[in-house]
Design a protein around this motif. Structure first.
Motif, short mmCIF file in Angstrom:
data_model
loop_
_atom_site.label_atom_id
_atom_site.label_comp_id
_atom_site.label_asym_id
_atom_site.label_seq_id
_atom_site.Cartn_x
_atom_site.Cartn_y
_atom_site.Cartn_z
N MET A 70 0.81 -1.21 0.00
CA MET A 70 0.00 0.00 0.00
C MET A 70 0.85 1.27 0.00
SD MET A 70 -3.54 0.48 2.09
CE MET A 70 -2.95 0.93 3.71
N THR A 71 2.09 1.19 0.47
CA THR A 71 2.96 2.37 0.45
C THR A 71 3.40 2.75 -0.95
OG1 THR A 71 4.86 0.94 0.89
CG2 THR A 71 3.82 2.01 2.80
N SER A 72 3.05 1.92 -1.93
CA SER A 72 3.35 2.26 -3.33
C SER A 72 2.07 2.51 -4.13
CB SER A 72 4.16 1.15 -4.00
OG SER A 72 3.41 -0.06 -4.07
N PHE A 73 0.93 2.52 -3.47
CA PHE A 73 -0.34 2.70 -4.17
C PHE A 73 -0.53 4.14 -4.63
CE2 PHE A 73 -3.27 -0.87 -2.28
CZ PHE A 73 -2.42 -1.83 -2.82
N ALA A 74 -0.82 4.32 -5.92
CA ALA A 74 -1.44 5.56 -6.39
C ALA A 74 -2.95 5.39 -6.23
CB ALA A 74 -1.05 5.83 -7.83
N GLN A 75 -3.73 6.30 -6.78
CA GLN A 75 -5.16 6.21 -6.55
C GLN A 75 -5.77 4.95 -7.16
OE1 GLN A 75 -7.82 9.42 -8.04
NE2 GLN A 75 -8.46 9.59 -5.90
N ASP A 76 -5.29 4.54 -8.32
CA ASP A 76 -5.87 3.34 -8.93
C ASP A 76 -5.60 2.10 -8.09
OD1 ASP A 76 -7.23 2.09 -11.27
OD2 ASP A 76 -5.34 1.02 -11.41
N GLY A 77 -4.42 2.00 -7.50
CA GLY A 77 -4.12 0.88 -6.62
C GLY A 77 -5.04 0.87 -5.40
N GLU A 78 -5.28 2.06 -4.86
CA GLU A 78 -6.22 2.20 -3.75
C GLU A 78 -7.61 1.71 -4.17
OE1 GLU A 78 -7.81 5.90 -0.96
OE2 GLU A 78 -7.45 6.23 -3.11
N PHE A 79 -8.05 2.14 -5.34
CA PHE A 79 -9.37 1.74 -5.84
C PHE A 79 -9.44 0.22 -6.02
CE2 PHE A 79 -10.42 5.95 -8.27
CZ PHE A 79 -10.55 6.60 -7.05
N GLN A 80 -8.45 -0.34 -6.69
CA GLN A 80 -8.51 -1.75 -7.06
C GLN A 80 -8.54 -2.66 -5.84
OE1 GLN A 80 -9.12 -3.09 -10.02
NE2 GLN A 80 -9.29 -0.99 -10.81
N ALA A 81 -7.86 -2.30 -4.79
CA ALA A 81 -7.88 -3.13 -3.59
C ALA A 81 -9.30 -3.28 -3.06
CB ALA A 81 -6.97 -2.52 -2.52
N PHE A 82 -10.09 -2.24 -3.17
CA PHE A 82 -11.49 -2.31 -2.72
C PHE A 82 -12.36 -3.00 -3.76
CE2 PHE A 82 -15.74 -0.95 -1.68
CZ PHE A 82 -15.75 -0.92 -0.29
N LEU A 83 -12.18 -2.63 -5.03
CA LEU A 83 -13.02 -3.20 -6.08
C LEU A 83 -12.85 -4.72 -6.19
CD1 LEU A 83 -12.39 -0.55 -8.90
CD2 LEU A 83 -14.45 -0.77 -7.49
N GLN A 84 -11.67 -5.22 -5.89
CA GLN A 84 -11.41 -6.66 -5.97
C GLN A 84 -11.82 -7.41 -4.71
OE1 GLN A 84 -10.44 -8.11 -8.86
NE2 GLN A 84 -10.63 -6.02 -9.67
N GLY A 85 -12.33 -6.68 -3.71
CA GLY A 85 -12.81 -7.33 -2.50
C GLY A 85 -11.74 -7.66 -1.48
N ASP A 86 -10.59 -6.99 -1.55
CA ASP A 86 -9.48 -7.31 -0.66
C ASP A 86 -9.53 -6.54 0.65
OD1 ASP A 86 -8.46 -9.00 -2.60
OD2 ASP A 86 -7.22 -7.43 -3.50
N VAL A 87 -10.26 -5.43 0.70
CA VAL A 87 -10.31 -4.60 1.90
C VAL A 87 -11.77 -4.29 2.26
CG1 VAL A 87 -8.05 -3.54 1.52
CG2 VAL A 87 -10.09 -2.46 0.58
N ALA A 88 -11.97 -3.93 3.53
CA ALA A 88 -13.34 -3.71 4.02
C ALA A 88 -13.73 -2.24 4.07
CB ALA A 88 -13.50 -4.32 5.41
N MET A 89 -12.76 -1.33 4.00
CA MET A 89 -13.09 0.10 4.11
C MET A 89 -12.29 0.93 3.10
SD MET A 89 -13.45 0.79 8.24
CE MET A 89 -11.85 0.11 8.64
#
Length: 452
Positions: A273-292
């Motif tokens: 996550m320390t290398s996430f741009a906005q798309d990485g942030e989005f994808q983690a949620f869209l793929q069901g990997d995170v809860a918030m």
């Protein structure tokens, strides 16, 4: 033929006041006009626009033929990745006559553009009965979005107030809300977080008790992305970049508390996550990997789109959690007319049509974000787009002053974002990192004449 190119000073200091959806911050709103309106007064002209490859603008694209049919004006679109727009726009607006008649600008650029004389003031257009659409209803635009994307020249250069002038109107504007996995919260009987302490407790519980699930996603990449994440949380913690005399205060106790909270939160987030741009942030949620997810509200359209999201039917929406306050971010894009536009009147007609009530509804239907108070508060739309209820509650708490978007902000933003990333990766402790950037930031402010 529409053309798509897919690539993607002044010193002042003040406060903002909003009430009951009225545009109080800038001193005055454009006058309303009435009577018959001639949409075909610029028939036969061709205008060129510069737009970002962004969800709200993508929602607009299929609607443009309706404007062309209504007005007889042809529209060409230079569609760019938003990080590539700035240099192209500056190049065009620095010419005696540039290619662009209408631009979308990231709100961070408005002070730079206006101070350099690159934009036309919009109030004279709105006050011209021959050009102003009678049913436009300027005061229905979300006040904080107008403040953030449009006004320049108040006591603080990037805000409204006495002396401020209107250079843009919101389209693709946003604030921040909490989006969460309602199915996970229901299954484990979790309370929707109201405070930052509760966000951290919930993220920790999910990380430790839900197999294959992480607590919260975030941006974290060094530079702008990490600093956007920091400032999102710094505002509720009461941290600021400058004091009232433009002295940097990024090493304040409030700032350190923000970074300490972020460091803990990141420990419950997905790997990398320390290398996430906005798309990485989005994808983690869209793929069901995170809860918030706690960030820009524009993401809601993606999150509930079954074509983009694996969790589209498992979502809940809530206000930005509170710490010292509940202030949320204001960001995104606004529409503006370059000072060297060849067809400014036709561009203004397009600007009004894009941001009219009628077009906004169609943009929302296509997945774009709302920017009018009436839409966010519409019960029918709230039923169809459940995030609108959270937005309606959050809008009174939007903070147009969550980041100081002075012309020098790009350089300062990068310095801060490098330091924030160093904290998140464990390279430096919060106090060490922020103490280390005090002098470079102050040097920029001295060089620009804000302080001596």
């Amino acid at each position: 033929m529409r053309r798509f190119v897919v690539v993607l000073l002044l010193i002042f200091t003040s406060s903002f006041v909003f009430s009951n959806g009225q545009q109080d911050a800038a001193g005055s709103s454009p006058k309303s006009v009435s009577g018959e309106f001639n949409w075909r007064q610029c028939e036969g002209e061709t205008i060129v626009t510069c737009f970002p490859n962004h969800v709200t603008y993508n929602a607009l694209m299929p609607l443009i033929p309706e404007f062309e049919e209504l007005t007889g004006i042809k529209v060409e679109v230079d569609l760019l990745q938003y990080m590539k727009m700035h240099d192209k726009q500056v190049l065009e607006m620095s010419k005696p006559s540039g290619d662009y008649d209408l631009i979308s600008m990231v709100c961070m650029w408005k002070s730079e553009y206006a101070a350099a004389g690159m934009l036309k003031e919009l109030e004279p257009f709105f006050n011209d009965p021959s050009l102003a659409y009678p049913d436009y209803d300027f005061d229905d635009l979300v006040p904080a979005y107008v403040e953030n994307t449009g006004y320049v020249g108040g006591k603080k250069i990037y805000l409204g107030g006495p002396g401020a002038k209107l250079y843009g109107v919101p389209f693709g504007a946003e604030t921040s809300i909490l989006i969460y996995r309602k199915d996970i919260f229901d299954k484990y009987n979790l309370k929707v977080p109201e405070t930052y302490d509760e966000v951290l407790e919930t993220a920790k519980f999910i990380y430790e008790n839900v197999d294959g699930m992480y607590g919260m996603t975030s941006r974290g990449a060094s530079g702008h992305q990490a600093n956007a994440a920091y400032l999102l949380h710094a505002s509720p913690f009461g941290a600021r970049v400058f004091d009232e005399n433009w002295e940097p205060v990024v090493n304040s106790p409030e700032s350190i508390k923000t970074l300490e909270w972020m460091k803990k939160m990141f420990s419950y987030g997905p790997p990398g996550m320390t290398s996430f741009a906005q798309d990485g942030e989005f994808q983690a949620f869209l793929q069901g990997d995170v809860a918030m997810y706690l960030d820009a509200s524009v993401f809601a359209g993606k999150a509930r789109d079954p074509k983009q999201s694996k969790v589209y039917d498992k979502l809940g929406y809530a206000m930005h959690p509170k710490q010292e306050n509940r202030l949320s971010e204001s960001g995104g894009f606004g529409l503006a007319i370059p000072a060297n536009a060849s067809h400014p009147e036709a561009a203004f007609l397009f600007l009004q049509w894009i941001t009219s009530k009628e077009t906004e509804r169609k943009v929302i239907e296509n997945g774009g974000a709302p920017f009018r108070t009436s839409s966010v508060n519409d019960p029918i739309l709230q039923d169809e787009y459940p995030e609108f209820k959270a937005l309606a509650l959050q809008l009174p708490h939007v903070n147009p002053d969550w980041r100081p978007i002075i012309p020098e902000w790009g350089e300062i933003d990068n310095i801060m974002g490098i330091a924030v990333n160093q904290v998140l990766t464990g390279e430096k402790e919060p106090q060490e990192a922020m103490d280390g950037i005090m002098a470079p930031i102050r040097e920029i402010m001295v060089r620009a004449g804000y302080i001596k």
